[in-house]
Structure formats: C-alpha cells, structure tokens
Design an enzyme around this catalytic site. Structure first.
Site, PDB file in Angstrom:
ATOM      1  N   ASP A 244       0.842  -1.197   0.000  1.00 53.64           N
ATOM      2  CA  ASP A 244       0.000   0.000   0.000  1.00 53.64           C
ATOM      3  C   ASP A 244       0.873   1.241   0.000  1.00 53.64           C
ATOM      4  OD1 ASP A 244      -1.740  -2.263   1.244  1.00 53.64           O
ATOM      5  OD2 ASP A 244      -3.104  -0.724   0.521  1.00 53.64           O
TER       6      ASP A 244
HETATM    7  C1  LIG Z   1      -2.447  -4.341  -5.367  1.00 49.88           C
HETATM    8  S1  LIG Z   1      -3.412  -4.161  -3.916  1.00 49.88           S
HETATM    9  C2  LIG Z   1      -2.263  -3.575  -2.786  1.00 49.88           C
HETATM   10  C3  LIG Z   1      -2.714  -3.792  -1.347  1.00 49.88           C
HETATM   11  O1  LIG Z   1      -4.019  -3.245  -1.062  1.00 49.88           O
HETATM   12  C4  LIG Z   1      -4.727  -4.164  -0.213  1.00 49.88           C
HETATM   13  O2  LIG Z   1      -5.367  -3.539   0.856  1.00 49.88           O
HETATM   14  P1  LIG Z   1      -7.001  -3.466   0.916  1.00 49.88           P
HETATM   15  O3  LIG Z   1      -7.539  -4.782   0.467  1.00 49.88           O
HETATM   16  O4  LIG Z   1      -7.276  -3.147   2.368  1.00 49.88           O
HETATM   17  O5  LIG Z   1      -7.351  -2.320  -0.004  1.00 49.88           O
HETATM   18  C5  LIG Z   1      -3.660  -5.095   0.301  1.00 49.88           C
HETATM   19  O6  LIG Z   1      -2.925  -4.489   1.358  1.00 49.88           O
HETATM   20  C6  LIG Z   1      -2.832  -5.243  -0.951  1.00 49.88           C
HETATM   21  O7  LIG Z   1      -1.609  -5.856  -0.752  1.00 49.88           O
END
Ligand SMILES: CSC[C@H]1O[C@H](OP(=O)(O)O)[C@H](O)[C@@H]1O
Length: 353
Positions: A244
């Site tokens: 992220d």
């Molecule tokens: C390519 S997605 C990157 C990252 O985002 C996700 O978080 P969320 O599902 O809470 O939006 C997850 O941390 C992924 O690794």
C-alpha cells in the site's frame, strides 16, 4: 492483458462518462456492480471497501470525479479548478495508508491547475483524459511487474506464498503480486500458489481464491495461522506480497499479517518479495515509522459476513502493518527489481521523479 475469466473490478465508459465498480463485499457468491455517479459515491465505495486494493482505490477516486464533472458547469476556469481540488481533497481522506491515492490526487490537481485555462470545459476535458490514461496504463504496468517478478524465480513446480488480494480485483487488471503469480504460471514455472485467507476482510479466501480458480492457476487456501507450518514443512520458493505504501528506505506497509509472514520467511530462509507499481512508492516518507496505518471498525473483527462471533470483547483492527526493509529481499516494480545494496534500498532508482 492475458486472457482472464475474472470480472473487471472497474468498468468506466469514457463516452458516456459512466463508472461502475464490482461490489467486492459480495464476492465470490454474487457478482454485482455498483454505479458511481460522483465523488461522494467514489468516497463511499472506497471507504466501505466495496472496491479495494491500493491501485484500484486511486483509479476509482479519480474516475468518480471525472463522471461528476461531466454534468457540472462552472462560471470560470478558476472556479472549476478550485472545485476539482476540493473534491480531490475529500476523496483523499477515504483511506489514508495507500499512497497510490495520494499520488493520483497530486497528479490530478496538477492537471487541473495546468490545463489550458481558456475554459472550464478545457479543464474538465484534460482531467478526463488523465483519468482514462491512468486506467489504461495500470494493466500494462502490472504485466511489466509480472514479467520482472518471474525472472526472480528459476525452475518449475515452484511453490509461492501470498497474502490478501493483489490481483485483477485490486487493480485495473492482471494484478501486482498476483500478477507475478500469473506470470510464473504463464511461464510454466508455478507448481502451487498458497493463498492466506487474510482475516478479517478475507481478501485471500474470497477474492484471491476466486481469481486463482477462475483462471485455472494452481492454488491452495490456508489460514493466516498456517503460514509458519507451511514454510517449515514444504519447499517454498518465495513469498510475494503487494504494497500500500513503500517508504523511501524500502519499509513497506501492506495488509495486516504481511510483517509476520516476512519474519517467518526470514526464519526459514525463504525469499520475501514486494510487488508494487512505482505509484505505491512514497519518496517523501523516509521510513515505515512515518506511514499512517488505517484502523477499521471493530465489527469487521467481531463479525464474519455479518454473523457475530465476539460481541463483547475489545478489538484492535489495524488494516495494515509495516515490514522492515531488512526483511525484504527485493521490491518488484514495472521499472525493474530493486535489490538492497549493503542491506539498504534506494527506491529512487526506479522512480522517474
Ligand atoms: C495491489 S493491492 C495492494 C494492497 O491493497 C490491499 O489492501 P485493501 O484490500 O485493504 O485495499 C492489500 O494491502 C494489498 O496488498
């Protein structure tokens, strides 16, 4: 983009300026799209995690405003730019950890400020073009990440571990860490993708499993608590996770559970890689200590799919954790793989600005 049976998480029509997002809260049992008519809808679908994934939330935020602007009129170019900036600031507040959103907001503001100031219509047109390019570029970026990531692995029947969902459902298509797994599969190298279920939102069980099965990629679902036993008992070629936000020194914020996966990988001598577009790299954040970590609602932990499992107890529900760069063997981007030099990452090497 390689053939896939996975539905697009983002459906945007530049002609009619319409935007729909796949409601990921209902997957895998229901495939339903939600209309996004303006930046208020954009904020809501991101905040509620109807759409999620660092790249996807950035694109949905920007596109939601493109849809809104199509129906708005302004008395002057200055009024238009001011409105765009205020709505981007609002969208930016939807989820604080993923830097892709902040990066996209910054780029969108620059476009609005630098557009031909002949009329508000010119600014709106420039904004919409930027938004569409962002969407189109993401898939190509992910395919390049996949290609670079696959070169890190030699042999076949390789077993790789991943957490959360970093596939087509988290991006405009193909995915980042799951994109590396897609590339390993396409290159005939993959024996098994071990997917952690990823409590509490269950991105692994509900989304990554869905993508692996849909595309016929060999996959096995495990609980988050099984990762250590897996690496102790099986020959794991590597762990590949998303991001992220990657700080300037390589410290990486990713889904909660990533840090402990990295610690276990280090203990068992398993390579640990982060796969992320350069839009997830934040050169202005020096280390992981400076990355804001989103804490989400208690009930997301107290309930599973709306069924209460722990009604009274206190809850701690951080959505992300930070993996120290010392636990990371390489960071895979569309511009190549960053390897530590004397244990130190220099993320500027893959970033243009
Ligand atoms: C390519 S997605 C990157 C990252 O985002 C996700 O978080 P969320 O599902 O809470 O939006 C997850 O941390 C992924 O690794």
């Amino acid at each position: 983009m390689s053939m896939t049976n996975v539905l697009r998480s983002i459906l945007y029509d530049g002609n009619s300026r319409s935007l729909k997002v796949l409601n990921q809260l209902l997957l895998p049992h229901k495939e339903e799209y939600v209309d996004v008519k303006d930046s208020n809808d954009g904020y809501d679908v991101i905040k509620k995690m109807i759409v999620r994934g660092a790249p996807a939330i950035a694109m949905v935020a920007i596109l939601s405003l493109a849809v809104e602007l199509a129906d708005k009129s302004f008395d002057s170019p200055e009024e238009c730019t001011k409105y765009i900036e205020s709505r981007l600031d609002y969208l930016y507040k939807s989820r604080p950890t993923a830097v892709n959103l902040g990066d996209a907001v910054k780029k969108a503001k620059e476009v609005a400020r630098n557009a031909a100031l002949d009329s508000a219509a010119d600014i709106v047109l420039e904004y919409a073009k930027m938004a569409e390019i962002m969407l189109e570029e993401d898939i190509r970026t992910n395919e390049r990440i996949g290609k670079h990531g696959s070169t890190l692995f030699e042999g076949k029947d390789l077993e790789v571990v991943t957490i959360c969902n970093t596939g087509s459902l988290a991006t405009a298509g193909y995915g980042t860490a799951l994109g590396v797994i897609r590339s390993l599969h396409a290159d005939g190298k993959l024996g098994m993708a071990w997917a952690l279920e990823t409590r509490p939102y269950l991105q692994g069980a509900r989304l990554t499993a869905y993508e692996l099965v849909a595309d016929g990629i060999p996959g096995t679902l495990i609980t988050d608590s099984m990762a250590a036993a897996l690496m102790k008992t099986r020959k794991i070629a590597g762990v590949v996770v998303g991001a992220d936000r990657v700080a300037a020194n390589g410290d990486t914020a990713n889904k909660i559970g990533t840090y402990q996966l990295a610690v276990v990988a280090k203990y068992h001598g398993v390579k640990f890689y982060v796969a992320a577009p350069t839009t997830s790299i934040d050169l202005h954040t020096a280390t992981g200590a400076d990355i804001p970590i989103e804490t989400r609602a208690d009930d997301e932990l107290r309930e599973v799919q709306g069924v209460s499992i722990a009604p009274e107890i206190n809850v701690w529900n951080p959505a992300f954790d930070v993996t120290d760069s010392s636990l990371i063997d390489g960071i895979i981007t569309e511009n190549g793989v960053v390897l530590p030099q004397n244990g130190v990452f220099d993320m500027r090497s893959v970033c243009s600005s």
